[in-house]
Design a protein around this motif. Structure first.
Motif, PDB file in Angstrom:
ATOM      1  N   HIS A  52       0.819  -1.212   0.000  1.00 21.87           N
ATOM      2  CA  HIS A  52       0.000   0.000   0.000  1.00 21.87           C
ATOM      3  C   HIS A  52       0.852   1.261   0.000  1.00 21.87           C
ATOM      4  O   HIS A  52       2.076   1.224   0.160  1.00 21.87           O
ATOM      5  CB  HIS A  52      -0.931  -0.003   1.225  1.00 21.87           C
ATOM      6  CG  HIS A  52      -0.192   0.001   2.536  1.00 21.87           C
ATOM      7  ND1 HIS A  52       0.415   1.125   3.055  1.00 21.87           N
ATOM      8  CD2 HIS A  52       0.040  -0.990   3.441  1.00 21.87           C
ATOM      9  CE1 HIS A  52       0.978   0.840   4.206  1.00 21.87           C
ATOM     10  NE2 HIS A  52       0.779  -0.450   4.463  1.00 21.87           N
ATOM     11  N   GLY A  53       0.188   2.385  -0.147  1.00 24.90           N
ATOM     12  CA  GLY A  53       0.869   3.670  -0.170  1.00 24.90           C
ATOM     13  C   GLY A  53       1.035   4.276   1.209  1.00 24.90           C
ATOM     14  O   GLY A  53       0.580   3.718   2.222  1.00 24.90           O
ATOM     15  N   ALA A  54       1.656   5.451   1.251  1.00 26.43           N
ATOM     16  CA  ALA A  54       1.906   6.132   2.521  1.00 26.43           C
ATOM     17  C   ALA A  54       0.643   6.761   3.088  1.00 26.43           C
ATOM     18  O   ALA A  54       0.650   7.249   4.216  1.00 26.43           O
ATOM     19  CB  ALA A  54       2.967   7.209   2.337  1.00 26.43           C
ATOM     20  N   ALA A  55      -0.442   6.761   2.319  1.00 24.23           N
ATOM     21  CA  ALA A  55      -1.723   7.283   2.792  1.00 24.23           C
ATOM     22  C   ALA A  55      -2.770   6.177   2.779  1.00 24.23           C
ATOM     23  O   ALA A  55      -3.900   6.374   2.333  1.00 24.23           O
ATOM     24  CB  ALA A  55      -2.171   8.455   1.938  1.00 24.23           C
ATOM     25  N   GLY A  56      -2.397   4.987   3.267  1.00 24.93           N
ATOM     26  CA  GLY A  56      -3.362   3.898   3.258  1.00 24.93           C
ATOM     27  C   GLY A  56      -2.870   2.679   4.000  1.00 24.93           C
ATOM     28  O   GLY A  56      -1.846   2.709   4.696  1.00 24.93           O
ATOM     29  N   THR A  57      -3.605   1.591   3.831  1.00 24.84           N
ATOM     30  CA  THR A  57      -3.260   0.290   4.393  1.00 24.84           C
ATOM     31  C   THR A  57      -3.637  -0.752   3.343  1.00 24.84           C
ATOM     32  O   THR A  57      -3.986  -0.412   2.213  1.00 24.84           O
ATOM     33  CB  THR A  57      -4.041   0.002   5.694  1.00 24.84           C
ATOM     34  OG1 THR A  57      -5.454  -0.138   5.379  1.00 24.84           O
ATOM     35  CG2 THR A  57      -3.873   1.129   6.706  1.00 24.84           C
ATOM     36  N   TRP A  58      -3.614  -2.026   3.738  1.00 25.50           N
ATOM     37  CA  TRP A  58      -3.993  -3.084   2.803  1.00 25.50           C
ATOM     38  C   TRP A  58      -5.408  -2.887   2.264  1.00 25.50           C
ATOM     39  O   TRP A  58      -5.735  -3.345   1.159  1.00 25.50           O
ATOM     40  CB  TRP A  58      -3.883  -4.451   3.474  1.00 25.50           C
ATOM     41  CG  TRP A  58      -4.989  -4.748   4.440  1.00 25.50           C
ATOM     42  CD1 TRP A  58      -5.050  -4.426   5.766  1.00 25.50           C
ATOM     43  CD2 TRP A  58      -6.222  -5.426   4.148  1.00 25.50           C
ATOM     44  NE1 TRP A  58      -6.233  -4.859   6.315  1.00 25.50           N
ATOM     45  CE2 TRP A  58      -6.966  -5.483   5.351  1.00 25.50           C
ATOM     46  CE3 TRP A  58      -6.762  -6.004   2.998  1.00 25.50           C
ATOM     47  CZ2 TRP A  58      -8.231  -6.077   5.437  1.00 25.50           C
ATOM     48  CZ3 TRP A  58      -8.030  -6.598   3.075  1.00 25.50           C
ATOM     49  CH2 TRP A  58      -8.745  -6.641   4.284  1.00 25.50           C
ATOM     50  N   ALA A 193     -14.357  12.106  10.236  1.00 26.22           N
ATOM     51  CA  ALA A 193     -15.742  11.784  10.603  1.00 26.22           C
ATOM     52  C   ALA A 193     -16.710  12.899  10.222  1.00 26.22           C
ATOM     53  O   ALA A 193     -17.917  12.768  10.453  1.00 26.22           O
ATOM     54  CB  ALA A 193     -15.828  11.505  12.097  1.00 26.22           C
ATOM     55  N   THR A 194     -16.211  13.976   9.639  1.00 21.56           N
ATOM     56  CA  THR A 194     -17.052  15.113   9.260  1.00 21.56           C
ATOM     57  C   THR A 194     -17.071  15.252   7.736  1.00 21.56           C
ATOM     58  O   THR A 194     -16.231  14.674   7.030  1.00 21.56           O
ATOM     59  CB  THR A 194     -16.501  16.418   9.871  1.00 21.56           C
ATOM     60  OG1 THR A 194     -15.301  16.801   9.165  1.00 21.56           O
ATOM     61  CG2 THR A 194     -16.184  16.236  11.356  1.00 21.56           C
ATOM     62  N   PRO A 195     -17.995  16.040   7.194  1.00 24.06           N
ATOM     63  CA  PRO A 195     -18.042  16.253   5.738  1.00 24.06           C
ATOM     64  C   PRO A 195     -16.833  17.011   5.195  1.00 24.06           C
ATOM     65  O   PRO A 195     -16.652  17.083   3.973  1.00 24.06           O
ATOM     66  CB  PRO A 195     -19.323  17.071   5.551  1.00 24.06           C
ATOM     67  CG  PRO A 195     -20.152  16.796   6.756  1.00 24.06           C
ATOM     68  CD  PRO A 195     -19.169  16.608   7.876  1.00 24.06           C
ATOM     69  N   VAL A 196     -15.992  17.560   6.069  1.00 23.06           N
ATOM     70  CA  VAL A 196     -14.842  18.339   5.619  1.00 23.06           C
ATOM     71  C   VAL A 196     -13.818  17.469   4.897  1.00 23.06           C
ATOM     72  O   VAL A 196     -13.124  17.939   3.978  1.00 23.06           O
ATOM     73  CB  VAL A 196     -14.191  19.054   6.825  1.00 23.06           C
ATOM     74  CG1 VAL A 196     -12.898  19.748   6.419  1.00 23.06           C
ATOM     75  CG2 VAL A 196     -15.163  20.047   7.435  1.00 23.06           C
ATOM     76  N   MET A 197     -13.702  16.183   5.291  1.00 21.37           N
ATOM     77  CA  MET A 197     -12.661  15.335   4.727  1.00 21.37           C
ATOM     78  C   MET A 197     -12.836  15.138   3.226  1.00 21.37           C
ATOM     79  O   MET A 197     -11.848  15.040   2.494  1.00 21.37           O
ATOM     80  CB  MET A 197     -12.641  13.981   5.444  1.00 21.37           C
ATOM     81  CG  MET A 197     -11.507  13.056   5.009  1.00 21.37           C
ATOM     82  SD  MET A 197      -9.852  13.782   5.190  1.00 21.37           S
ATOM     83  CE  MET A 197      -9.608  13.624   6.969  1.00 21.37           C
ATOM     84  N   GLY A 213     -18.392   7.324   0.728  1.00 20.35           N
ATOM     85  CA  GLY A 213     -18.010   8.024   1.945  1.00 20.35           C
ATOM     86  C   GLY A 213     -17.153   7.186   2.866  1.00 20.35           C
ATOM     87  O   GLY A 213     -16.238   7.708   3.522  1.00 20.35           O
ATOM     88  N   GLN A 214     -17.418   5.866   2.905  1.00 23.12           N
ATOM     89  CA  GLN A 214     -16.624   5.033   3.803  1.00 23.12           C
ATOM     90  C   GLN A 214     -15.174   4.931   3.359  1.00 23.12           C
ATOM     91  O   GLN A 214     -14.274   4.743   4.181  1.00 23.12           O
ATOM     92  CB  GLN A 214     -17.225   3.628   3.949  1.00 23.12           C
ATOM     93  CG  GLN A 214     -17.218   2.776   2.697  1.00 23.12           C
ATOM     94  CD  GLN A 214     -18.520   2.884   1.931  1.00 23.12           C
ATOM     95  OE1 GLN A 214     -19.199   3.908   1.997  1.00 23.12           O
ATOM     96  NE2 GLN A 214     -18.879   1.815   1.220  1.00 23.12           N
ATOM     97  N   VAL A 215     -14.929   5.081   2.047  1.00 23.24           N
ATOM     98  CA  VAL A 215     -13.547   5.087   1.551  1.00 23.24           C
ATOM     99  C   VAL A 215     -12.832   6.347   2.029  1.00 23.24           C
ATOM    100  O   VAL A 215     -11.679   6.296   2.490  1.00 23.24           O
ATOM    101  CB  VAL A 215     -13.525   4.981   0.017  1.00 23.24           C
ATOM    102  CG1 VAL A 215     -12.107   5.190  -0.514  1.00 23.24           C
ATOM    103  CG2 VAL A 215     -14.055   3.621  -0.430  1.00 23.24           C
ATOM    104  N   ILE A 216     -13.508   7.487   1.923  1.00 29.82           N
ATOM    105  CA  ILE A 216     -12.926   8.749   2.379  1.00 29.82           C
ATOM    106  C   ILE A 216     -12.640   8.683   3.871  1.00 29.82           C
ATOM    107  O   ILE A 216     -11.547   9.051   4.331  1.00 29.82           O
ATOM    108  CB  ILE A 216     -13.871   9.923   2.067  1.00 29.82           C
ATOM    109  CG1 ILE A 216     -14.092  10.051   0.545  1.00 29.82           C
ATOM    110  CG2 ILE A 216     -13.325  11.220   2.655  1.00 29.82           C
ATOM    111  CD1 ILE A 216     -12.860  10.393  -0.237  1.00 29.82           C
ATOM    112  N   GLY A 220      -8.888   8.728   5.993  1.00 27.92           N
ATOM    113  CA  GLY A 220      -8.594   9.585   7.130  1.00 27.92           C
ATOM    114  C   GLY A 220      -8.234   8.786   8.361  1.00 27.92           C
ATOM    115  O   GLY A 220      -7.280   9.114   9.086  1.00 27.92           O
ATOM    116  N   HIS A 221      -8.960   7.714   8.599  1.00 26.63           N
ATOM    117  CA  HIS A 221      -8.690   6.869   9.765  1.00 26.63           C
ATOM    118  C   HIS A 221      -7.309   6.232   9.673  1.00 26.63           C
ATOM    119  O   HIS A 221      -6.638   6.035  10.697  1.00 26.63           O
ATOM    120  CB  HIS A 221      -9.765   5.793   9.883  1.00 26.63           C
ATOM    121  CG  HIS A 221      -9.597   4.904  11.074  1.00 26.63           C
ATOM    122  ND1 HIS A 221      -8.837   3.755  11.044  1.00 26.63           N
ATOM    123  CD2 HIS A 221     -10.083   5.000  12.342  1.00 26.63           C
ATOM    124  CE1 HIS A 221      -8.859   3.172  12.235  1.00 26.63           C
ATOM    125  NE2 HIS A 221      -9.617   3.902  13.033  1.00 26.63           N
TER     126      HIS A 221
END
Length: 312
Positions: A52-58, A193-197, A213-216, A220-221
């Protein structure tokens, strides 16, 4: 030593994922293995290894995991990301150390040769593995690998604002969050957890409105600012000339609206890597594995890297 922990239900009702905790020089890594239809001795098979990348996981590869895999799949949370953050030694982080950690994982699982599928930083790492262990890499698919442009942007961020503004802004944000210690990831998760992400991550996608939305929220998580910053610094110091020793077939892709991987990265890669196929994916941003998974699977088939699905 490999410690099997439990079974997990795989995406799309595919065979169960076997969960392992494997020690590496950078700290314990959480690894998921899904057995292919061939079964048998791992040493005689060639798994598909997802990086995976530096902004993610498996989890950023979920859409590439259809049912009935024809080869084993190995999905790694690299040390410093996802479920591999406990006791991680970020002070020892380098591209070379991360490469050795991946090989430690694959050796522990009994695999001698591998097909590598990497996204972003994971694509960079896949190319490094193919260069350092050319006899063991059967093929590489580098999806929007962050290479030459990102390396220059880390060294000269102000100068790179005109060419890679989205990456430079992300780099500064991650560096600032890393300086906050544990409060940094907590703050990002709160914003996720907010619409800002959604608007914050929209530059990474060609059609942000089509991204669930769950991907976004998941991106963030999964943010690990300190690991992102360490990885960026390591890329800045890397000697790209060693990629001339890659011998296996390589597929290198980018989205036509990719804000992290410019067209020049693919052209420079073709000057270094002997057997590379370059593909620009239309109507796609930095995450082709999320936005265009079927197109990516077709490209993997054409590369003859087992994609984890049976051919018709």
């Amino acid at each position: 030593m490999t410690i099997g922990l439990q079974q997990e239900i795989a995406p799309a009702s595919a065979p169960a994922l076997r969960l392992h905790m494997i020690p590496t020089e950078l700290g314990p890594a959480t690894v998921r293995v899904q057995q292919g239809s061939g079964g048998g001795d791992p040493a005689s098979g060639t798994p598909v290894v997802y990086l995976h990348g530096a902004a993610g996981t498996w989890t950023t590869f979920r859409a590439l995991l259809p049912r009935e895999p024809d080869a084993d799949r190995v999905l790694i949370d690299l040390p410093g990301w996802g479920e591999s953050t406990a006791d991680v030694r970020l002070e020892d982080f380098s591209v070379e150390a991360m490469g050795r950690a991946v090989v430690e994982i694959l050796d522990s699982l009994g695999y001698r040769r591998w097909n590598l599928v990497g996204h972003s930083m994971g694509g960079f790492l896949a190319l490094h593995l193919a260069a350092r262990w050319p006899d063991r890499a059967a093929g590489v698919a580098a999806i929007s690998a962050t290479t030459f442009g990102v390396s220059a942007a880390v060294r000269h961020p102000v100068r790179s604002l005109s060419g890679l503004p989205a990456f430079v802004r992300t780099l500064w944000a991650m560096r600032s969050m890393a300086a906050l210690g544990p409060a940094g990831p907590a703050l990002i998760r709160a914003v996720a957890a907010t619409p800002v992400m959604g608007p914050l991550l929209s530059p990474l996608f060609a059609d942000p409105a089509a991204v669930p939305g769950q991907v976004i929220r998941g991106l963030g998580h999964d943010a690990r600012p300190a690991s992102f910053w360490r990885a960026a610094r390591a890329v800045a110091l890397y000697d790209f000339g060693q990629w001339r020793s890659i011998r296996c077939p390589v597929l290198a892709t980018r989205g036509d609206r990719d804000v992290f991987t410019p067209p020049s990265d693919l052209l420079r890669l073709s000057d270094l890597v002997p057997h590379v196929r370059l593909v620009t994916i239309p109507r796609c941003g930095h995450f082709a594995n999320i936005e265009q998974p079927e197109r990516v699977l077709r490209l993997l088939d054409e590369l003859r890297v087992p994609s984890g699905r049976r051919r018709p």
